[in-house]
Design an enzyme around this catalytic site. Structure first.
Site, PDB file in Angstrom:
ATOM      1  N   GLU A  64       5.068   5.203  -0.242  1.00 43.80           N
ATOM      2  CA  GLU A  64       3.719   5.633   0.102  1.00 43.80           C
ATOM      3  C   GLU A  64       3.456   5.510   1.592  1.00 43.80           C
ATOM      4  O   GLU A  64       2.473   6.011   2.091  1.00 43.80           O
ATOM      5  CB  GLU A  64       2.720   4.790  -0.702  1.00 43.80           C
ATOM      6  CG  GLU A  64       1.265   5.151  -0.553  1.00 43.80           C
ATOM      7  CD  GLU A  64       0.940   6.619  -0.776  1.00 43.80           C
ATOM      8  OE1 GLU A  64       1.809   7.384  -1.228  1.00 43.80           O
ATOM      9  OE2 GLU A  64      -0.187   7.006  -0.449  1.00 43.80           O
ATOM     10  N   GLU A  86      -1.306  -6.879   9.788  1.00 43.26           N
ATOM     11  CA  GLU A  86      -0.591  -8.118  10.097  1.00 43.26           C
ATOM     12  C   GLU A  86       0.705  -8.226   9.290  1.00 43.26           C
ATOM     13  O   GLU A  86       1.727  -8.683   9.813  1.00 43.26           O
ATOM     14  CB  GLU A  86      -1.490  -9.334   9.807  1.00 43.26           C
ATOM     15  CG  GLU A  86      -2.653  -9.509  10.777  1.00 43.26           C
ATOM     16  CD  GLU A  86      -3.825  -8.577  10.507  1.00 43.26           C
ATOM     17  OE1 GLU A  86      -3.807  -7.861   9.479  1.00 43.26           O
ATOM     18  OE2 GLU A  86      -4.780  -8.552  11.309  1.00 43.26           O
ATOM     19  N   GLN A  96      -4.370   1.888 -10.174  1.00 40.16           N
ATOM     20  CA  GLN A  96      -3.374   0.869  -9.816  1.00 40.16           C
ATOM     21  C   GLN A  96      -3.861  -0.536 -10.148  1.00 40.16           C
ATOM     22  O   GLN A  96      -4.979  -0.904  -9.781  1.00 40.16           O
ATOM     23  CB  GLN A  96      -3.106   0.970  -8.314  1.00 40.16           C
ATOM     24  CG  GLN A  96      -2.042   0.021  -7.800  1.00 40.16           C
ATOM     25  CD  GLN A  96      -1.843   0.157  -6.305  1.00 40.16           C
ATOM     26  OE1 GLN A  96      -2.810   0.370  -5.572  1.00 40.16           O
ATOM     27  NE2 GLN A  96      -0.614   0.043  -5.845  1.00 40.16           N
TER      28      GLN A  96
END
Lengths: 364, 399, 364, 399
Positions: D244, D386, D126
């Site tokens: 995912e 977060e 990736q």
């Protein structure tokens, strides 16, 4: 596996939600809770009209034959509305305890319950100090002893309780106003009522039950699953009220919902709620499980999660409301108090962790 | 660096402890030990006993009637009182408005008010928060308009603790409506009996009515009700709140409560053994003991630093650490109590002893949930935990 | 009670901080840790020049006679700099264990340590599998057995260890290169080194000690307080590095230190650090306490707090750094690893909670 | 509503379990059971075994070579594989770029790449994150400039997992430098052997070198390397990451790890008793079991909802709950392991069996801290905790 509601379930859910929205707003609720009986007989009559009170009874016994999922739906709505109506006692615990008895009194009582004419509570605490003695004389059973913390014990028309016969535990049914029964009701922390009941040679009817202890355990399991669903409803409402407050309350020149630290606390509430919701499903999936060991383990796991989520969501809801959340004038504090009392009901966190530990864990 | 108490400090502690033992009314002690808030009369009586001994304003300098103690002595004194447990002195008088008056007030204000504070002749309450100004105190709207011989106050205050007992209130009000937020705010001392002041009690979720709304409707007060300079009220308020932050950690109270919890858990039998011997409970208890010991030392470090550099008047931002952790620990003690009480916590007798007798469990069982509900406030008032974290991030870390 | 440093202490603290800033930057540290001995002999020589190595020895024995507060100051600075120099073993543990022996070998060793000529480690693990046997033949003591996880065991010039004599525990001193001693060193997770040492009829000297077990406990207590201070230094540095990162790292068009959720995590680090700092003081206050029960309780309480703060601060430091914090190229991960290993050293959280539980709590 | 698995689903599970039992190489299973990451060869070999059975791309529709399973079957399959424990299929191929290619790619791209993904002939990696674009992925700077017959890529990617094994990389690059942040980004499929691509391994704190920096220096790629429309890369990336998020909770892996932890704690003796019988450890273990069971049901609810409404292509924001909680649980399992290992976790043999033999404790003891360190990443990658909380606040709560 699917989580879709049937059409009937969806209809039930919708109707009940509407009914509660119309009849059980917070101000009504507050007014009701200030004096006995503490709930709304009018709303109870609406429950009867809706078929709610017949839901958990067997079709053979004139009921609707609803299962744990139906109970879950109803209890969640009651939790959302902070309903104090004695549904859990009359329509979750009692139906199981009465289920094996086909006698005339019980058949009549079932009918009365389904039509909203009778409230029936259950003294199901497990503490040994509360065990009542039953003696049989002249074909009559007479009860002697104390039962404490009986929910709606001062107001219910009927009472079911386990008692020691000398030959083991048996279940007994007795009217609230019977001679020899002294009931002293008092308010509880969550704006409901409970009672201490003293029996002195009070004539009671023994309920048919092939295994009274086992039946009691099954009833408690069903009730535990039900109260988990109530907790989820209450937590949902806590979250909604809190988000609404965050969206409208202004401080420092902006709505406080724009503060990231508060957003993240609200996100934590979502996570705790989703976990609790899942375990309320888990409780419903398992509360009629025939294998008692598996059942108890699953229910303890559910209550552990419900208690943890209830505590963190309740505390966060008050914290995010600030001072105003501390007042009796706002609904949120009442939800927090109810959630706290649910934590203590049908076994607190310690009780269920101990049970899981004794079993070696959830997957053991 | 000497990390233990000196001999003098230990002797001082002993002296204080003996005095409390000999003079704290037994009924008050017993009441406090069952985890209940002191009544008005208990607070007044105990304050006057301390005042008679010269300890009515333990943090004040000698020139204003205080005992002239240093921070460590003050700390020891408060800790011993809280551990007794004795009622706290009324903070609004001795810790809040008192120091504002002797630091910023006129000679006449000092002479008039200070003696009556330390003797508990006046019961002071606080008029800071408003419905729209909680954490964001600076957005307060109550107005004070000057007239010929003084001021006219209009507005609404809230969360006024013990307002129902008070004869005096200190108030923040806006004297320059056009000024920027923190500017144009002034600090006033007001007699509660002035016409136009009304009170509405607020019932809180623990069932108590400690707090009130206070309404000011065309309330005329004299010119000398103003403290210090017009428009400087915000500075005085910051000074006041900063002063309170070490005390607000309530370390002595938590220590006393831990002792009571140990006793309660030693007599509470679960599954045939005292609860204190159950591993899970003991772990939680010990975890809290450790945190509390650490917090106590954190407080002492702060006080010692203050003692060696002298009080600068502005609060050390590290006191925010005390406020946050002190609140957390207080809340956790109440959770432990709730767990000890178990289902016995369900009844809500609201003071009715007959109902209390009906419920299973110890006599304080109903006080456990009340305390648990009540103490949710400690992470909200006096600067909420979120506000304190903002202070730490900004003033300590420079973020 | 006062927390002010004396002038001497302030001078020591400043000099050491400067020395470490000059000699122990992160790149130097990384290079050193990649092969034995794993520390800097040059820096060690500077320690000697500064008087650091004489600090913990009694004045009567030619030392400076520093106390726990001095040790705390030094260890905190070493923690801040991630120093791997074997100060804890050579200058905290060894001085206590050697303290009751006035013989020639020991006197010479003390001198060598103070002048930076000898590194002395201690095999002080409490696990029974590690107990070495000592046999006396012909006036000579010979050791047989294994000692595992001996810090710097492969590199130290001298080794002190407890061994079983058949008549109780005694302390022995032995040179690293002695016949019968096999040392196999290896790296540890925190970039330091440890060793497994095998003794086979290795001649050793028995140390004078009126109560070897008691002396060992005292040495461990002193070391525990010291490692608490090291942890505080490491945590301080973690916080500083993290705040610096928050102040400079840009994402979403701003420095990430402007995000309130991250600010509040940093504030939580401050709180955890202050609590840890207080308990490092508490450990220093109590590590020479004569009442062993009080001492052990205090030290366990200190280690519980240190471990909890170390874990939360270490984890938060990595989280707030994001991916870059996961790499060996940045210092922060090394601090996190060191803190994690400190958690496991001289008793992990479970060990100290157990000890406190056995004592009935801290205030019991 | 039917909250248990159907008979067919249970039969399917049995079928999968038997296949894994019969076909997962014993050495691979043992390696995985000692809490270590699978090697390259283990991943490839196991992927090919599954591919031979027709299960090489379990989530794909049948038309692209998948088994055509519904979400519940996919879930069961992955759970059984992870619980075995077998190596995960390489997510970058089957779960990430594969669905992007069959949803947005050209017919030619589908034909060329999809078969080689499910057969593990291609190893994909990736190219999303950059040194200045982590959580804020949209600020990426890598440029793709059109030339006569294709594109020229310049820039730097980082956190490229298993880049050292890969022959293909999918890359987000900016094709319109002037456009607003999320606009002007395109999605490319690039051969790693193209001149100008270099790799630099990054050693992480667990000692591993799973991740890499990838440098693109004047890398010329053909025109058909572009997926879908130019400038739509950001949408494809969101689709990919959303896809995912359920898998990223790694529920099966955590379940398998909990089983291994139970075994390890049953054989690890502390103070004369197996660790699993110590109240504190057991409480923590049980607490985690409960959270994991709840998370599993949360995942199933999400999948069931998806199954009954059909995959909309955009991820359910509730999947952020899975990502956050899944990460937390993974991290907590590794903390439990660290606690079991105790001081035996100190040595760092880095694969050297001779050193491992010198250390006390179980043979996996050194893997415990490595896993603990390594798993700090799971609350950072794939959208840090977060960022997920921001998503929940914004998309679920509307704040």
């Amino acid at each position: 596996m699917n989580f879709d509601l049937s059409d009937e379930q969806r209809m039930l859910d919708d109707s009940l939600a509407r009914l509660l929205a119309d009849h059980a707003d917070f101000e009504t609720r507050r007014r009701l809770s200030s004096r006995a009986p503490g709930w709304s007989p009018e709303l109870w009559a609406e429950f009867a009209r809706l078929g709610l009170l017949a839901l958990p009874f067997d079709e053979k016994q004139g009921g609707i034959g609803g299962g744990p999922v139906d109970t879950m739906l109803v209890m969640r709505q009651l939790g959302r509305a902070l309903s104090a109506e004695p549904f859990l006692e009359t329509c979750v615990l009692a139906p199981v305890l009465l289920s094996e008895d086909g006698g005339g009194v019980v058949t009549a009582l079932r009918g009365d319950i389904m039509e909203g004419r009778a409230i029936c509570t259950v003294a199901a605490r497990q503490e040994s100090a509360d065990l009542v003695q039953a003696a049989s004389t002249g074909g009559e059973w007479r009860l002697t002893g104390n039962a404490s913390l009986v929910p709606w014990g001062g107001e219910a028309d009927w009472l079911i309780l386990p008692a020691e016969t000398g030959k083991g535990l048996a279940l007994f049914l007795i009217e609230g106003e019977r001679a020899g029964v002294t009931r002293r009701g008092y308010p509880t922390q969550d704006g409901r009522r409970s009672a201490k009941i003293t029996f002195k040679d009070a004539v009671a009817q023994r309920l048919a039950a092939s295994d009274a202890g086992g039946l009691l355990d099954r009833a408690r399991a069903t009730a535990l699953a039900a109260i988990c669903a109530e907790a989820v409803g209450a937590m949902e409402s806590c979250l909604e009220q809190t988000v609404e407050y965050l969206r409208t309350r202004q401080q420092f020149g902006t709505v406080i919902g724009k503060f990231q630290a508060l957003q993240h606390q609200a996100a934590d509430m979502v996570i705790a709620l989703e976990q609790a919701r899942s375990m309320a499903f888990f409780a419903a999936m398992n509360c009629e499980q025939a294998d008692a060991a598996l059942r108890e383990r699953a229910l303890s796991a559910a209550k552990v999660q419900i208690n943890r989520s209830a505590r963190s969501i309740g505390q966060a809801a008050i914290q995010l409301h600030g001072g105003i959340g501390m007042t009796m004038e706002l609904a949120i504090g009442h939800y927090f108090k109810r959630l706290t009392m649910i934590e203590l009901s049908f076994g607190d966190l310690d009780h269920h962790l101990d049970r899981l530990a004794a079993a070696g864990g959830l997957a053991a | 660096m000497d990390l233990s108490f000196t001999r003098e400090e230990e002797a001082f502690r002993q002296n204080v402890r003996c005095f409390i033992q000999d003079n704290l009314p037994e009924a008050t002690r017993r009441h406090m030990e069952s985890f209940r808030s002191p009544t008005r009369d208990m607070i007044v009586a105990w304050s006057r006993i301390l005042h008679a001994r010269g300890w009515g304003a333990p943090r004040w300098p000698a020139e204003y009637g205080g005992p002239g103690w240093g921070p460590i002595q003050q700390y020891i004194f408060i800790e011993e009182c809280q551990a007794a447990p004795a009622p706290d002195l009324l903070s609004f008088g001795v810790n809040m408005v008192g120091p504002v008056i002797y630091t910023f007030g006129s000679a006449e204000q000092k002479a008039r008010y200070l003696p009556r504070i330390s003797s508990m002749e006046d019961w002071w309450c606080q008029g800071f928060s408003e419905p729209g100004a909680g954490s964001d105190l600076a957005s307060l709207k109550t107005r004070a308009v000057r007239n010929d011989d003084g001021w006219v106050i209009d507005g609404q205050k809230t969360w006024t603790t013990y307002g129902q007992y008070a004869n005096m209130i200190f108030v923040l009000a806006r004297t320059k409506p056009a000024a920027k937020k923190q500017e144009g705010i002034s600090f006033f001392l007001i007699d509660m009996k002035t016409p136009g002041i009304t009170l509405r009690p607020i019932q809180t979720i623990d069932g108590g009515c400690e707090v009130n709304e206070v309404f000011f409707d065309n309330v005329r007060i004299p010119g000398d009700a103003l403290v210090g300079q017009e428009g400087k009220g915000w500075d005085y308020a910051k000074f006041l709140l900063g002063n309170e932050r070490v005390g607000i950690a309530r370390i002595g109270i938590s220590k006393g409560r831990m002792r009571l919890i140990r006793d309660a858990a030693s007599t509470c039998i679960r599954d045939g053994r005292p609860l204190i011997e159950h591993a899970r409970f003991l772990d939680r208890f010990i975890g809290l003991e450790v945190e509390l010991k650490a917090l106590e030392l954190t407080a002492l470090r702060l006080l010692a630093a203050e003692a060696s550099r002298g009080n600068s008047g502005t609060p050390d931002p590290a006191s925010s650490v005390l406020k946050i952790k002190g609140a957390e620990i207080q809340q956790r003690t109440s959770e432990l109590m709730l767990d000890i009480a178990g289902t016995a916590a369900l009844p809500w007798p609201q003071g009715d002893e007959a109902i209390r007798a009906l419920a299973p469990g110890p006599s304080w069982a109903d006080a456990a949930p009340s305390l648990y509900f009540n103490l949710r406030k400690v992470s909200i008032y006096g600067g909420a935990t979120e506000v304190q974290k903002n202070i730490i991030a900004k003033l300590i870390l420079g973020l």
